[in-house]
Design a protein around this motif. Structure first.
Motif, PDB file in Angstrom:
ATOM      1  N   ARG A 161       1.185   4.440  -2.679  1.00  0.00           N
ATOM      2  CA  ARG A 161       0.937   5.834  -2.292  1.00  0.00           C
ATOM      3  C   ARG A 161       2.109   6.723  -2.651  1.00  0.00           C
ATOM      4  O   ARG A 161       1.946   7.900  -2.954  1.00  0.00           O
ATOM      5  N   ALA A 162       3.321   6.142  -2.606  1.00  0.00           N
ATOM      6  CA  ALA A 162       4.520   6.920  -2.932  1.00  0.00           C
ATOM      7  C   ALA A 162       4.756   7.008  -4.428  1.00  0.00           C
ATOM      8  O   ALA A 162       5.792   7.501  -4.861  1.00  0.00           O
ATOM      9  N   ASN A 164      -6.151  -0.288  -2.568  1.00  0.00           N
ATOM     10  CA  ASN A 164      -5.265  -1.131  -3.368  1.00  0.00           C
ATOM     11  C   ASN A 164      -6.105  -2.148  -4.129  1.00  0.00           C
ATOM     12  O   ASN A 164      -6.320  -3.276  -3.682  1.00  0.00           O
ATOM     13  N   GLY A 171      -6.482   0.769   1.933  1.00  0.00           N
ATOM     14  CA  GLY A 171      -5.430   1.462   1.201  1.00  0.00           C
ATOM     15  C   GLY A 171      -5.796   1.778  -0.233  1.00  0.00           C
ATOM     16  O   GLY A 171      -4.945   2.280  -0.977  1.00  0.00           O
ATOM     17  N   ASN A 210       0.831  -1.208   0.000  1.00  0.00           N
ATOM     18  CA  ASN A 210       0.000   0.000   0.000  1.00  0.00           C
ATOM     19  C   ASN A 210       0.866   1.258   0.000  1.00  0.00           C
ATOM     20  O   ASN A 210       0.621   2.210  -0.746  1.00  0.00           O
ATOM     21  N   ALA A 211       1.890   1.258   0.866  1.00  0.00           N
ATOM     22  CA  ALA A 211       2.742   2.438   1.001  1.00  0.00           C
ATOM     23  C   ALA A 211       3.510   2.721  -0.275  1.00  0.00           C
ATOM     24  O   ALA A 211       3.691   3.880  -0.671  1.00  0.00           O
ATOM     25  N   SER A 212       3.965   1.664  -0.960  1.00  0.00           N
ATOM     26  CA  SER A 212       4.724   1.878  -2.196  1.00  0.00           C
ATOM     27  C   SER A 212       3.846   2.481  -3.283  1.00  0.00           C
ATOM     28  O   SER A 212       4.313   3.281  -4.093  1.00  0.00           O
ATOM     29  N   VAL A 271       9.087   6.139   0.513  1.00  0.00           N
ATOM     30  CA  VAL A 271       8.486   5.389   1.606  1.00  0.00           C
ATOM     31  C   VAL A 271       9.415   5.340   2.800  1.00  0.00           C
ATOM     32  O   VAL A 271       9.007   5.379   3.945  1.00  0.00           O
TER      33      VAL A 271
END
Length: 422
Positions: free
Chosen positions: A273-274, A328, A326, A269-271, A281
């Motif tokens: 968003r970045a 995703n 997220g 999820n974080a990757s 991240v």
């Protein structure tokens, strides 16, 4: 320092093992004739173990400069480069086409689990000559120097694992095993195995597990090697753990109550968003891994038997909740396609909210409508209420897109409502 009886006080040892490596490398090269005042003493060995002769160690046979270690984004750094001809963990180049994001409604991911990317090639074995030279260097070392910990608790083995130097690390690990110290921890509670895992040194990880390192050892934050690999997106570490054949607890919990699979989903999820920039991240650190790496970690954990239905200890969320929350879409689709996952999890509640509640509560965006439709297609109940007695459609954002989804959910809810005669 108080003088020892019958003699003068020993010279002050270096503050860290990394400084020790630098000092002894300078001595090896004859740098400047006289050794620095911080050079460690070289006492005559009194042990009777397998290290005969004077305790002269080329502690860094490769001549690699000492580097700080701490991890991806601050906890031990990424995979070590190949320095001075030493075997280092090979960097992972994600194979195959880029991960499709976002997925079109009703789209297909192009295969089931394991069909997205091929298996990773194992890291090559270290050169026999290099390994023999490393073993000879370690045998020449006094055990007290070998086990010395610096101010951060690092030993020579921790530093070699952090650098991903496979041959020297294996030689040192064999000696640590003989001394019963393979689980020695540094100041963050990391064993050499955890240091190697955080450093993306898959080959070193495999060697340590084969030598008997505890695969379920956890650091001061409750993170095992699986948690670290999942968090930082290091599929080679997971591959090494899986290929070892040693049983490992894939459902271990960190101190946040999360399994490695939870960590892998949050990492993916974080990757996304970045924007696919892993460096963003990690808080400005060097690039760690790509979204493909992090997706492959999810796949590998599922192959290892990770349970999609495990709920974290704080919020009761499953990985399906996390993927939906997220936004995703691709990962949600992947999880729902796993055998038996959809009927078991699509209506599970986390503090009262189903995944459909979480999809409806998203602040709009291109993935919201496909997520809602995808969950409905797999059996999500639009009539489920959360702890505030809210239906999913009442959580949708205002505006035309939200209004269209509201009509969709209300119509689906009416279609699911049983007739009075049933």
């Amino acid at each position: 320092m108080r003088p020892q009886r019958g003699g003068r006080p020993p010279a002050s040892p270096p503050q860290t093992v990394k400084q020790l490596l630098k000092v002894l490398r300078q001595q090896q090269s004859g740098g400047g004739g006289r050794p620095p005042v911080s050079a460690p003493p070289t006492p005559t060995p009194t042990h009777g173990g397998p290290w005969p002769g004077p305790p002269l160690v080329p502690p860094n046979p490769c001549g690699a400069p000492p580097v700080p270690h701490g991890g991806p984004g601050g906890a031990y750094g990424g995979g070590a480069p190949n320095l001075g001809g030493c075997q280092a963990a090979a960097p992972f180049a994600p194979p195959g086409p880029p991960w499709p994001q976002p997925l079109a409604p009703g789209g297909d991911l192009g295969g089931t689990l394991g069909g997205l990317t091929p298996d990773l090639e194992p890291d090559p074995e270290p050169d026999p000559g290099e390994l023999a030279a490393a073993r000879a260097a370690v045998r020449a070392m006094d055990p007290r120097e070998l086990l010395r910990q610096d101010e951060e608790g690092d030993t020579l083995l921790h530093v070699l694992c952090a650098r991903g130097l496979r041959a020297p690390a294996r030689a040192a690990a064999e000696a640590f095993k003989a001394l019963g110290q393979l689980e020695l921890r540094e100041h963050r509670g990391k064993t050499p195995l955890l240091v190697a895992a955080a450093a993306a040194a898959g080959g070193v990880v495999g060697d340590l597990v084969a030598l008997g390192a505890d695969p379920d050892a956890a650091d001061h934050r409750g993170r095992t090697a699986l948690h670290l690999a999942a968090t930082y997106g290091l599929p080679r570490v997971l591959q090494a753990m899986m290929s070892s054949g040693v049983p490992v607890n894939v459902e271990a919990r960190n101190f946040e109550g999360q399994t490695p699979l939870h960590c892998a989903v949050l990492s993916h999820n974080a990757s996304l968003r970045a924007g696919g920039n892993p460096g963003g991240v990690s808080g400005g650190g060097p690039p760690i891994s790509t979204p493909q790496d992090r997706l492959l970690c999810v796949e590998l954990l599922l192959r290892m038997g990770a349970d999609c239905g495990s709920q974290d200890m704080k919020s009761s969320q499953t990985v399906l909740h996390l993927a939906v929350r997220g936004g995703n879409l691709a990962l949600t689709h992947l999880l729902l396609r796993q055998p038996g996952v959809a009927p078991r999890l699509v209506n599970v509640k986390a503090h009262g909210n189903t995944p459909l509640h979480m999809a409806a509560a998203l602040p709009g965006g291109p993935s919201q409508e496909p997520l809602v439709r995808l969950l409905l297609a797999w059996g999500a109940d639009p009539g489920a209420r959360n702890l505030e007695h809210d239906l999913p459609h009442s959580l949708l954002p205002p505006g035309p897109p939200g209004d269209q989804l509201r009509l969709l959910l209300k119509s689906r809810r009416g279609a699911r409502r049983p007739s009075p005669t049933s």
